[in-house]
Motif scaffolding. Structure first.
Motif, PDB file in Angstrom:
ATOM      1  N   ASP A   7       7.328  -5.454  38.837  1.00  0.00           N
ATOM      2  CA  ASP A   7       7.350  -6.059  37.519  1.00  0.00           C
ATOM      3  C   ASP A   7       8.220  -7.318  37.618  1.00  0.00           C
ATOM      4  O   ASP A   7       8.968  -7.499  38.585  1.00  0.00           O
ATOM      5  N   PHE A   8       8.131  -8.169  36.618  1.00  0.00           N
ATOM      6  CA  PHE A   8       8.899  -9.419  36.603  1.00  0.00           C
ATOM      7  C   PHE A   8      10.194  -9.277  35.814  1.00  0.00           C
ATOM      8  O   PHE A   8      11.282  -9.137  36.374  1.00  0.00           O
ATOM      9  N   SER A   9      10.085  -9.294  34.501  1.00  0.00           N
ATOM     10  CA  SER A   9      11.263  -9.294  33.631  1.00  0.00           C
ATOM     11  C   SER A   9      11.969  -7.945  33.636  1.00  0.00           C
ATOM     12  O   SER A   9      11.362  -6.913  33.364  1.00  0.00           O
ATOM     13  N   GLY A  10      13.253  -7.979  33.948  1.00  0.00           N
ATOM     14  CA  GLY A  10      14.034  -6.747  33.996  1.00  0.00           C
ATOM     15  C   GLY A  10      13.953  -6.028  35.319  1.00  0.00           C
ATOM     16  O   GLY A  10      14.613  -5.005  35.514  1.00  0.00           O
ATOM     17  N   THR A  11      13.142  -6.560  36.230  1.00  0.00           N
ATOM     18  CA  THR A  11      12.992  -5.946  37.551  1.00  0.00           C
ATOM     19  C   THR A  11      13.404  -6.905  38.650  1.00  0.00           C
ATOM     20  O   THR A  11      14.366  -6.665  39.365  1.00  0.00           O
ATOM     21  N   LEU A  12      12.691  -8.019  38.785  1.00  0.00           N
ATOM     22  CA  LEU A  12      13.067  -9.041  39.765  1.00  0.00           C
ATOM     23  C   LEU A  12      13.920 -10.139  39.137  1.00  0.00           C
ATOM     24  O   LEU A  12      14.799 -10.701  39.803  1.00  0.00           O
ATOM     25  N   PHE A  13      13.644 -10.447  37.876  1.00  0.00           N
ATOM     26  CA  PHE A  13      14.363 -11.501  37.165  1.00  0.00           C
ATOM     27  C   PHE A  13      14.873 -10.975  35.829  1.00  0.00           C
ATOM     28  O   PHE A  13      14.335 -10.011  35.274  1.00  0.00           O
ATOM     29  N   ARG A  14      15.868 -11.674  35.297  1.00  0.00           N
ATOM     30  CA  ARG A  14      16.401 -11.359  33.972  1.00  0.00           C
ATOM     31  C   ARG A  14      16.484 -12.650  33.168  1.00  0.00           C
ATOM     32  O   ARG A  14      16.941 -13.693  33.660  1.00  0.00           O
ATOM     33  N   ILE A  15      16.066 -12.574  31.913  1.00  0.00           N
ATOM     34  CA  ILE A  15      16.161 -13.719  31.020  1.00  0.00           C
ATOM     35  C   ILE A  15      17.623 -13.970  30.644  1.00  0.00           C
ATOM     36  O   ILE A  15      18.450 -13.044  30.650  1.00  0.00           O
ATOM     37  N   GLU A  16      17.945 -15.209  30.312  1.00  0.00           N
ATOM     38  CA  GLU A  16      19.292 -15.537  29.870  1.00  0.00           C
ATOM     39  C   GLU A  16      19.621 -14.800  28.571  1.00  0.00           C
ATOM     40  O   GLU A  16      18.747 -14.257  27.898  1.00  0.00           O
ATOM     41  N   HIS A 104      12.040 -20.388  26.908  1.00  0.00           N
ATOM     42  CA  HIS A 104      12.053 -19.128  27.657  1.00  0.00           C
ATOM     43  C   HIS A 104      11.069 -19.148  28.828  1.00  0.00           C
ATOM     44  O   HIS A 104      11.176 -18.333  29.740  1.00  0.00           O
ATOM     45  N   LYS A 105      10.151 -20.110  28.845  1.00  0.00           N
ATOM     46  CA  LYS A 105       9.187 -20.205  29.937  1.00  0.00           C
ATOM     47  C   LYS A 105       9.707 -21.052  31.106  1.00  0.00           C
ATOM     48  O   LYS A 105       9.033 -21.166  32.129  1.00  0.00           O
ATOM     49  N   THR A 106      10.870 -21.645  30.958  1.00  0.00           N
ATOM     50  CA  THR A 106      11.386 -22.528  31.999  1.00  0.00           C
ATOM     51  C   THR A 106      12.150 -21.748  33.063  1.00  0.00           C
ATOM     52  O   THR A 106      12.795 -20.734  32.763  1.00  0.00           O
ATOM     53  N   PRO A 107      12.109 -22.194  34.318  1.00  0.00           N
ATOM     54  CA  PRO A 107      12.869 -21.509  35.368  1.00  0.00           C
ATOM     55  C   PRO A 107      14.361 -21.413  35.070  1.00  0.00           C
ATOM     56  O   PRO A 107      15.020 -20.448  35.477  1.00  0.00           O
ATOM     57  N   ALA A 108      14.899 -22.390  34.334  1.00  0.00           N
ATOM     58  CA  ALA A 108      16.331 -22.384  34.033  1.00  0.00           C
ATOM     59  C   ALA A 108      16.730 -21.211  33.152  1.00  0.00           C
ATOM     60  O   ALA A 108      17.910 -20.827  33.114  1.00  0.00           O
ATOM     61  N   ALA A 109      15.775 -20.648  32.427  1.00  0.00           N
ATOM     62  CA  ALA A 109      16.084 -19.533  31.526  1.00  0.00           C
ATOM     63  C   ALA A 109      16.141 -18.194  32.246  1.00  0.00           C
ATOM     64  O   ALA A 109      16.528 -17.190  31.648  1.00  0.00           O
ATOM     65  N   TRP A 110      15.780 -18.174  33.527  1.00  0.00           N
ATOM     66  CA  TRP A 110      15.681 -16.924  34.280  1.00  0.00           C
ATOM     67  C   TRP A 110      16.586 -16.939  35.503  1.00  0.00           C
ATOM     68  O   TRP A 110      16.757 -17.976  36.140  1.00  0.00           O
ATOM     69  N   ALA A 111      17.126 -15.780  35.833  1.00  0.00           N
ATOM     70  CA  ALA A 111      17.925 -15.631  37.045  1.00  0.00           C
ATOM     71  C   ALA A 111      17.416 -14.422  37.817  1.00  0.00           C
ATOM     72  O   ALA A 111      17.161 -13.362  37.230  1.00  0.00           O
ATOM     73  N   PRO A 112      17.246 -14.554  39.137  1.00  0.00           N
ATOM     74  CA  PRO A 112      16.837 -13.389  39.916  1.00  0.00           C
ATOM     75  C   PRO A 112      17.992 -12.403  40.044  1.00  0.00           C
ATOM     76  O   PRO A 112      19.168 -12.807  40.056  1.00  0.00           O
ATOM     77  N   TYR A 113      17.678 -11.142  40.119  1.00  0.00           N
ATOM     78  CA  TYR A 113      18.717 -10.152  40.407  1.00  0.00           C
ATOM     79  C   TYR A 113      19.270 -10.437  41.803  1.00  0.00           C
ATOM     80  O   TYR A 113      18.542 -10.930  42.676  1.00  0.00           O
ATOM     81  N   PRO A 114      20.560 -10.160  42.027  1.00  0.00           N
ATOM     82  CA  PRO A 114      21.204 -10.572  43.276  1.00  0.00           C
ATOM     83  C   PRO A 114      20.505 -10.101  44.548  1.00  0.00           C
ATOM     84  O   PRO A 114      20.517 -10.804  45.559  1.00  0.00           O
ATOM     85  N   ASP A 115      19.917  -8.909  44.500  1.00  0.00           N
ATOM     86  CA  ASP A 115      19.304  -8.365  45.711  1.00  0.00           C
ATOM     87  C   ASP A 115      17.817  -8.686  45.831  1.00  0.00           C
ATOM     88  O   ASP A 115      17.186  -8.340  46.833  1.00  0.00           O
ATOM     89  N   ALA A 116      17.240  -9.353  44.839  1.00  0.00           N
ATOM     90  CA  ALA A 116      15.804  -9.653  44.881  1.00  0.00           C
ATOM     91  C   ALA A 116      15.405 -10.488  46.097  1.00  0.00           C
ATOM     92  O   ALA A 116      14.418 -10.156  46.775  1.00  0.00           O
ATOM     93  N   ASP A 216      25.434  -6.886  36.150  1.00  0.00           N
ATOM     94  CA  ASP A 216      25.656  -5.442  36.094  1.00  0.00           C
ATOM     95  C   ASP A 216      24.741  -4.657  37.023  1.00  0.00           C
ATOM     96  O   ASP A 216      24.833  -3.427  37.084  1.00  0.00           O
ATOM     97  N   ARG A 217      23.862  -5.354  37.734  1.00  0.00           N
ATOM     98  CA  ARG A 217      22.905  -4.642  38.590  1.00  0.00           C
ATOM     99  C   ARG A 217      22.732  -5.395  39.906  1.00  0.00           C
ATOM    100  O   ARG A 217      21.739  -6.052  40.152  1.00  0.00           O
ATOM    101  N   PRO A 218      23.724  -5.270  40.800  1.00  0.00           N
ATOM    102  CA  PRO A 218      23.683  -6.068  42.025  1.00  0.00           C
ATOM    103  C   PRO A 218      22.767  -5.535  43.124  1.00  0.00           C
ATOM    104  O   PRO A 218      22.347  -6.296  43.997  1.00  0.00           O
ATOM    105  N   ASP A 219      22.471  -4.240  43.113  1.00  0.00           N
ATOM    106  CA  ASP A 219      21.795  -3.687  44.291  1.00  0.00           C
ATOM    107  C   ASP A 219      20.756  -2.611  43.986  1.00  0.00           C
ATOM    108  O   ASP A 219      20.399  -1.824  44.857  1.00  0.00           O
ATOM    109  N   ALA A 220      20.223  -2.569  42.769  1.00  0.00           N
ATOM    110  CA  ALA A 220      19.295  -1.502  42.393  1.00  0.00           C
ATOM    111  C   ALA A 220      17.945  -1.610  43.087  1.00  0.00           C
ATOM    112  O   ALA A 220      17.201  -0.620  43.165  1.00  0.00           O
ATOM    113  N   LEU A 221      17.606  -2.787  43.605  1.00  0.00           N
ATOM    114  CA  LEU A 221      16.327  -2.956  44.287  1.00  0.00           C
ATOM    115  C   LEU A 221      16.376  -2.544  45.756  1.00  0.00           C
ATOM    116  O   LEU A 221      15.327  -2.282  46.362  1.00  0.00           O
TER     117      LEU A 221
END
Length: 229
Positions: A7-16, A104-116, A216-221
């Protein structure tokens, strides 16, 4: 395992955060709000569920219930649902509601989870196919490209491009076919038991992560790598 679907949102990336989202749009438009009012407006937008990828509405207006239920089946429905929720909150300029949606559609609004990056890179190195299966109303590929992760993704299956949204098994089936993978040899990784759990109907293994801020989720993946070893 032959492939992993994410999945994308909440799995690999998180919205600001909602506040960051609002601040960016106000700044771009040249509007200022007193700090207490800005924070109160951000809280109201969050309660309304106006930020895609953020919190769901605390209370969904009846007149938006129909479009909300199928919001990820087309770009038009997605925009209508979220701008409809945004408009529940007064803003200095009515045009800001559309500006918020565009932000919200811009790359700047999203950050990958640290372990992605590590997980996606390792899967590529092991020859494991990778797909992204997302309920969404816009093209997320630029987000992956901007953050350097597109190189690790073999296929994207986006609900609005197919007119079908998870948990409908057809979306997962399209992804498995694109990867030439038997669903019984595929892991689906997501944060929604309801939506992402639909992959189980095809025989996919399903692995869930918590939808948390990136800090808050550095290594769940990382455990995903053990599932395909």
């Amino acid at each position: 395992m032959a492939a992993v679907l994410f999945d994308f949102s909440g799995t690999l990336f998180r919205i600001e955060s909602t506040e960051s989202w609002l601040r960016a749009v106000l700044a771009e438009a040249g509007h200022t709000l007193p700090e207490p009012e800005l924070k109160a407006t951000a809280r109201a937008l969050e309660t309304a569920g106006a930020l895609p990828g953020g919190a769901d509405p605390v209370e969904l207006p009846a007149y938006l219930a129909g479009v909300w239920a199928v919001r990820d089946e087309s770009a038009k429905l997605h925009r209508a649902a979220y701008t409809g929720l945004s408009r529940l909150v007064p803003l200095p300029d009515p045009g800001l509601h559309d500006a918020l949606y565009e932000r919200h559609k811009t790359p700047a609004a999203w950050a990958p989870y640290p372990d992605a990056p590590e997980v996606l890179r390792t899967l590529r190195e092991r020859g494991i196919g990778v797909g992204v299966v997302s309920n969404i109303g816009w093209d997320l590929r630029p987000v992956f490209r901007e953050h350097g992760l597109d190189q690790y993704v073999d296929t994207y299956v986006l609900s609005y491009e197919h007119g079908v949204q998870k948990p409908d098994p057809r979306l997962f089936s399209v992804a498995c076919a694109a990867l030439d993978a038997d669903p019984r040899q595929v892991v689906m990784v997501g944060d929604s038991k309801e939506a992402d759990g639909g992959a189980a109907a095809l025989g996919c293994r399903v692995h869930f992560v918590d939808h948390l801020p990136v800090t808050d989720r550095p290594d769940a993946l990382l455990p995903v790598l053990n599932l395909v070893s």
